[in-house]
Design an enzyme around this catalytic site. Structure first.
Site, short mmCIF file in Angstrom:
data_model
loop_
_atom_site.label_atom_id
_atom_site.label_comp_id
_atom_site.label_asym_id
_atom_site.label_seq_id
_atom_site.Cartn_x
_atom_site.Cartn_y
_atom_site.Cartn_z
N ARG A 287 12.53 1.23 -3.06
CA ARG A 287 13.08 1.08 -1.72
C ARG A 287 12.68 2.30 -0.90
O ARG A 287 12.69 3.43 -1.41
CB ARG A 287 14.62 1.00 -1.75
CG ARG A 287 15.16 -0.35 -2.15
CD ARG A 287 14.85 -1.42 -1.10
NE ARG A 287 15.31 -2.74 -1.50
CZ ARG A 287 14.63 -3.62 -2.23
NH1 ARG A 287 13.42 -3.33 -2.66
NH2 ARG A 287 15.13 -4.81 -2.51
N GLU A 316 12.08 -1.69 7.86
CA GLU A 316 11.01 -2.68 7.63
C GLU A 316 11.05 -3.76 8.70
O GLU A 316 12.11 -4.34 8.92
CB GLU A 316 11.17 -3.29 6.24
CG GLU A 316 10.90 -2.25 5.15
CD GLU A 316 10.92 -2.82 3.73
OE1 GLU A 316 11.18 -4.03 3.56
OE2 GLU A 316 10.69 -2.05 2.80
N HIS A 335 5.92 -4.75 1.75
CA HIS A 335 6.96 -5.19 0.80
C HIS A 335 6.49 -6.44 0.05
O HIS A 335 7.11 -7.51 0.14
CB HIS A 335 8.28 -5.44 1.53
CG HIS A 335 9.47 -5.38 0.62
ND1 HIS A 335 10.69 -4.89 1.02
CD2 HIS A 335 9.64 -5.76 -0.67
CE1 HIS A 335 11.55 -4.96 0.01
NE2 HIS A 335 10.92 -5.49 -1.04
#
Ligand SMILES: NC(=O)C1=CN([C@@H]2O[C@H](COP(=O)(O)OP(=O)(O)OC[C@H]3O[C@@H](n4cnc5c(N)ncnc54)[C@H](O)[C@@H]3O)[C@@H](O)[C@H]2O)C=CC1
Ligand SMILES: O=C(O)C(=O)COP(=O)(O)O
Length: 566
Positions: A287, A316, A335
């Protein structure tokens, strides 16, 4: 401004099924104040709840792309509303119509979502592993179960970690961009070999251990840091578990695989970067929040970190002008760790099964918060839930790094008969690290066996880390650590000190904290006998600096101490 009571509520069924009503509020411009709009929306929500109640099937809202196999499974049991790219307000509005919500990492399931569900939302399914985007406390308080899909994307995430590691070492992304721009820069993109280099895996769970296994196959020397992983599991694949400082200071490559929690937030910062080997290379498929991103830019600029390969970001998508993303020594992916066809099929089925099971009232094996309990039971249990969670958290923080947790024993003393205690709930909670006692429990006890502790006094005579608590005035209280009796409210953070019992200790510690502007909420001393050993418990509102903790440790009569966040 004058108010008129007229406003229009328009419903546009499209297609005409209650689960997929799209609706729109329109009202005269003087009434667009946030307060009034909320009132109108609430009324609209109530109407929609009524409309949806006409349909017996539960409604599952899916807010991010989910594999077809999972959707098909959900449709056999429920009405499925796939609404992608909802704004936070749209999600809050829709949620009052839904019994379940399925998300991935892109949807923030905030406290407001649970509040606005008006009690209808029974289960949140996270189609993946990390549940840092779901407010678990709010879910528990609203009696909503949170389940995840913890196994189906492990290999995908590990493979992406290895892909980033190898492509970073050979500057594949930069070299590719260079060739595509018409250049032929062979000497600019000389890479580094992986063979014989030390890789430190931080977080030796499912993904971390698969990355370690693959890196061993590439001829790397792999070490790992994980305070809760058992050493024998690491040894089985030829990996040594080491302390955090040793891991980061001896590594040529570091790969991050721990969850984002308060303890891991910005774990990589200016201080930790300064302890690394110059020229270290970092991969982050965990993360973004585990790294202080501004500190990483500084470390890249100074050359402490030679390269970074990042799949995840604090925000994000990251801002387009992000210095980190734009850095020439950084490669970035959006991601993608879990994004393989195989993983997404698996995750979709895993989460659909968990959500359908939970809606049917079955106990979910992948529950990450409290199991579903009726509202009246939840009300009775509420203070015990808090106590249990805090005891569990406290006990786990006392485990010494590297010793791993082999077993956890929970004991209850209750006014009710043993038949009234549902141990299925207990198992689910232990699995998820939140231990919730049930019924009229007076004393709860958490013991972690076969383990070393950071604070030796927490070890009981029978050799386990032992913490005991009770609910007093509906508030959690710690009543025992190891063999020392204490009685302190479990709020804020605690400093535990074992000391030789003597006058003046409270003053000495108090003045160090005072100089640091750390507010002390209470101090108590539990002792074996006067002038023998005692455990002093200090409640603090702020986290003391490392320097303050060091000074406390240097007080002669203090034999050991530990700082714990509750
Ligand atoms: N980029 C992506 O698409 C994906 C990212 N992830 C991330 O990877 C994380 C790990 O996933 P899994 O391995 O499946 O979870 P896991 O729960 O199996 O492993 C996490 C490990 O981290 C350890 N840990 C906890 N606190 C730590 C600390 N302070 N220092 C070092 N280790 C610590 C735990 O003991 C555990 O062994 C997830 O939480 C998620 O955030 C997971 C899948 C895909
Ligand atoms: O499973 C995880 O923790 C992930 O980070 C995967 O996220 P995603 O479902 O691809 O948004």
């Amino acid at each position: 401004m004058a108010a008129t009571s007229s406003w229009n509520l328009m419903f546009t069924p499209n297609p005409p099924s209650p689960s997929s009503l799209s609706w729109k509020l329109s009202f005269p411009s003087p009434f667009t104040s946030a307060h009034f709009q909320r009132r109108q929306n609430r009324t609209a929500e109530r109407f929609l709840v009524f409309a949806a109640m006409m349909d017996a099937k539960p409604t599952v809202l899916v807010t991010e792309k989910l594999g077809d196999a999972g959707l098909e499974l959900l449709k056999t049991f429920s009405n499925v509303d796939c609404s992608y790219n909802l704004s936070p307000e749209e999600l809050c509005t829709k949620i009052s119509l839904c019994d379940a919500l399925i998300v991935r990492s892109g949807t923030k399931v905030t406290r407001e979502v649970f509040e606005r569900s008006s009690g209808r939302l029974k289960v949140v399914g996270r189609a993946g592993v990390g549940i840092d985007n779901v407010d678990l406390s709010a879910a528990t308080e609203h009696g909503c179960l949170v389940v995840n899909a913890p196994t189906a994307n492990t290999i995908a995430a590990a493979e992406h970690g290895i892909a980033l590691l190898t492509s970073m070492a050979r500057s594949i992304a930069q070299a590719d961009a260079s060739v595509k721009s018409g250049k032929w820069q062979r000497s600019k993109y000389v890479g580094v070999s992986l063979l014989g280099k030390t890789l430190a895996v931080i977080g030796f769970g499912k993904v971390g251990s698969e990355v370690a296994r693959r890196a061993k196959g590439l001829g790397m020397n792999v070490i790992a840091h994980d305070p809760y992983a058992p050493a024998d599991r690491a040894h089985a694949i030829g990996v040594e578990l080491v302390r955090f400082e040793e891991a980061i200071s001896s590594a040529d490559f570091i790969s991050l695989h721990m969850p984002l929690t308060p303890a891991t937030s910005k774990m990589f910062n200016d201080e930790t970067f300064s302890k690394m080997k110059k020229g270290v290379r970092i991969v982050n498929v965990a993360r973004g929040g585990v790294i202080d991103e501004k500190a990483l830019v500084r470390a890249l600029d100074s050359g402490i970190v030679a390269q970074a390969a990042l799949d995840v970001f604090t925000e994000e998508p990251p801002p387009t002008d992000s210095k980190l993303v734009q850095h020439e020594n950084v490669i970035a992916t959006p991601h993608l760790g879990a994004s393989t066809t195989e993983a997404q099929d698996g995750v979709a089925i895993e989460i659909a099964e968990a959500v359908v099971g939970a809606l049917k009232g079955e106990l979910a094996a992948t529950a990450v918060n409290a199991p579903m309990v009726p509202a009246e039971v939840l009300l009775e249990l509420a203070p015990f839930v808090v106590l249990a969670e805090k005891l569990g958290r406290l006990a786990v923080q006392l485990v010494a790094g590297g010793s791993g947790v082999q077993s956890v024993k929970v004991s209850y003393a209750s006014a009710r008969g043993p038949g009234d205690l549902d141990t299925r709930l207990l198992r689910a909670m232990i699995t998820k690290g939140i231990i919730e006692p049930i019924s009229n429990v007076f004393v709860n006890l958490v013991q972690i066996a076969n383990v070393e502790s950071k604070f030796a006094s927490a070890i009981s005579e029978s050799g386990e880390i032992k913490v005991q608590g009770r609910v007093k005035d509906r508030k959690p209280h710690l009543t025992m650590i190891g063999s020392f009796g204490v009685d302190v409210s479990m709020e804020g953070s605690l400093i535990l000190c074992r000391q030789v019992d003597q006058p003046g200790m409270i003053g000495k510690v108090g003045s160090i904290l005072g100089e640091e502007n750390v507010n002390v909420s209470f101090m108590t001393v539990g002792r074996i006998a006067p002038r023998k050993q005692a455990v002093m418990t200090i409640g603090v509102d702020e986290e003391p600096s490392k320097e303050a903790l060091k000074r406390i440790g240097e007080i002669t009569a203090i034999e050991e101490f530990v700082f714990l966040k509750l």
